[in-house]
Design an enzyme around this catalytic site. Structure first.
Site, short mmCIF file in Angstrom:
data_model
loop_
_atom_site.label_atom_id
_atom_site.label_comp_id
_atom_site.label_asym_id
_atom_site.label_seq_id
_atom_site.Cartn_x
_atom_site.Cartn_y
_atom_site.Cartn_z
N GLN A 102 78.98 5.16 26.55
CA GLN A 102 79.87 5.54 27.66
C GLN A 102 80.47 6.91 27.36
OE1 GLN A 102 82.42 1.80 28.68
NE2 GLN A 102 81.55 1.49 26.66
N ASN A 103 80.23 7.42 26.16
CA ASN A 103 80.85 8.69 25.76
C ASN A 103 80.09 9.87 26.36
OD1 ASN A 103 82.42 7.00 24.30
ND2 ASN A 103 81.51 7.45 22.31
N VAL A 104 80.85 10.91 26.66
CA VAL A 104 80.25 12.08 27.31
C VAL A 104 80.23 13.28 26.35
CG1 VAL A 104 80.88 11.32 29.64
CG2 VAL A 104 82.51 12.72 28.34
N ASP A 105 80.44 13.00 25.05
CA ASP A 105 80.61 14.10 24.10
C ASP A 105 79.31 14.57 23.44
OD1 ASP A 105 80.12 12.07 22.13
OD2 ASP A 105 82.27 11.62 22.01
N HIS A 120 77.65 7.50 31.29
CA HIS A 120 78.65 8.25 32.07
C HIS A 120 78.38 9.76 32.05
CE1 HIS A 120 81.74 4.71 31.68
NE2 HIS A 120 80.85 4.49 32.61
N CYS A 128 77.19 23.68 39.48
CA CYS A 128 78.00 24.15 40.60
C CYS A 128 77.94 23.12 41.74
CB CYS A 128 77.48 25.51 41.08
SG CYS A 128 78.27 26.05 42.61
N CYS A 151 78.45 32.06 42.68
CA CYS A 151 78.41 31.93 44.15
C CYS A 151 79.79 31.60 44.73
CB CYS A 151 77.39 30.87 44.56
SG CYS A 151 78.00 29.17 44.42
N THR A 189 84.68 0.06 22.09
CA THR A 189 84.92 0.10 23.54
C THR A 189 85.91 -1.00 23.92
OG1 THR A 189 83.95 -0.06 25.76
CG2 THR A 189 82.76 -1.21 23.99
N SER A 190 86.77 -0.69 24.91
CA SER A 190 87.82 -1.63 25.29
C SER A 190 87.34 -2.68 26.28
CB SER A 190 88.99 -0.86 25.90
OG SER A 190 88.53 -0.18 27.06
#
Ligand code: OAD
Length: 253
Positions: A102-105, A120, A128, A151, A189-190
């Site tokens: 689930q980590n985005v790092d 995630h 953009c 842009c 994870t919770s």
């Protein structure tokens, strides 16, 4: 007690045909990245309803970027910790099929894991919202918020916001891995956010043993989890992997 459970986890991993890990923010706390919930968590400071929903990004991107810029700074300076390195070693040794994170790092990739499903998304990539041009987060200046593309469109990280769907490919692959594993390691994870939080239940109903590692009990503990190993991921995982190495070498000697 913890040592016994560490030995038991190593045995279960060695015996299993397929091991999958589900990871959460607790994995990266020891890399200096704040978790979402609990003491010092991001949601203590920023209410997710106000900052983290896709509608807010669309209508008030400058506000969402206050949160995103803080996360981005933390993520870009973080390095994998012993918990990430242990899972990378487990995969190299042939004992870990995949990680659903689930980590985005991006720290699992940086640690060397090849088969990582980013449930995630990934904060190291951005695009953009107007023209779709892709850009690396490290190239985005945070001096003026929200950051913009050449842009004029607003940039956003390639992560899943509340109110958005999980990327279909990640969802399909996670379901396949979850239904076909016979051990699932549920780490840091919770168990609060769906649909990720239902993956251990799906694995369990398909016959998998669920091993939970966390510094505190969660909604999985005592129900979904077959057993709970209390402690920091960066301390417990290296011990499990060392035991797996010792035992599997003994078996082949
Ligand atoms: P949470 O912040 O909800 O939970 C972190 C968990 O890690 C807690 O159960 C802690 O007890 C545990 N923990 C903390 N330090 C630890 C350590 N050193 N070793 C082991 N465990 C530790 O994070 P997640 O469960 O990942 O979604 O949160 C799930 C999702 O909620 C996130 O992906 C994010 C958030 O809203 C989106 O942004 C869409």
């Amino acid at each position: 007690m913890t040592d016994e459970l560490i030995n038991r986890a190593a045995e279960d991993i060695i015996k299993a045909k397929k091991v999958v890990a589900l990871t959460g923010a607790g994995m990266s706390v020891e890399s200096g990245i704040a978790p979402f919930r609990g003491k010092g968590g991001i949601w203590e400071k920023y209410d997710p309803v106000e900052y983290a929903y896709i509608d807010v990004l669309r209508t008030d991107p400058g506000k969402t970027w206050i949160l995103l810029s803080e996360m981005q700074k933390e993520i870009l300076k973080a390095k994998p910790n012993p918990s990430h390195l242990s899972l990378a070693e487990l995969e190299r040794l042939g004992f870990l099929s995949s990680i659903i994170t689930q980590n985005v790092d991006g720290l699992h990739h940086e640690a060397g894991n090849k088969n990582v499903i980013e449930f995630h998304g990934n904060h190291r990539q951005a695009y953009c919202m107007e023209c779709g041009k892709q850009i690396k987060s490290e190239e985005i200046s945070l001096e003026t918020l929200p950051p913009r593309c050449d842009c004029g469109g607003v940039l956003r990280p390639d992560v899943v916001f509340f109110g958005e769907a999980i990327p279909p490919e990640a969802l399909t692959k996670s379901n396949q891995e979850t239904r076909s594993c016979d051990v699932m390691l549920v780490i840091g994870t919770s168990a609060e956010v769906q649909p990720a939080a239902s993956l251990p239940d799906i694995a369990k109903s398909s016959g998998a043993t669920i091993i939970e590692i966390n510094i505190e009990e969660t909604g999985f503990t005592g129900y979904t989890s077959d057993y709970f190993i209390k402690g920091k991921a960066g301390e417990i995982l290296p011990k499990i992997v060392n035991k797996v190495k010792d035992e599997s070498t003994n078996l082949s000697a």
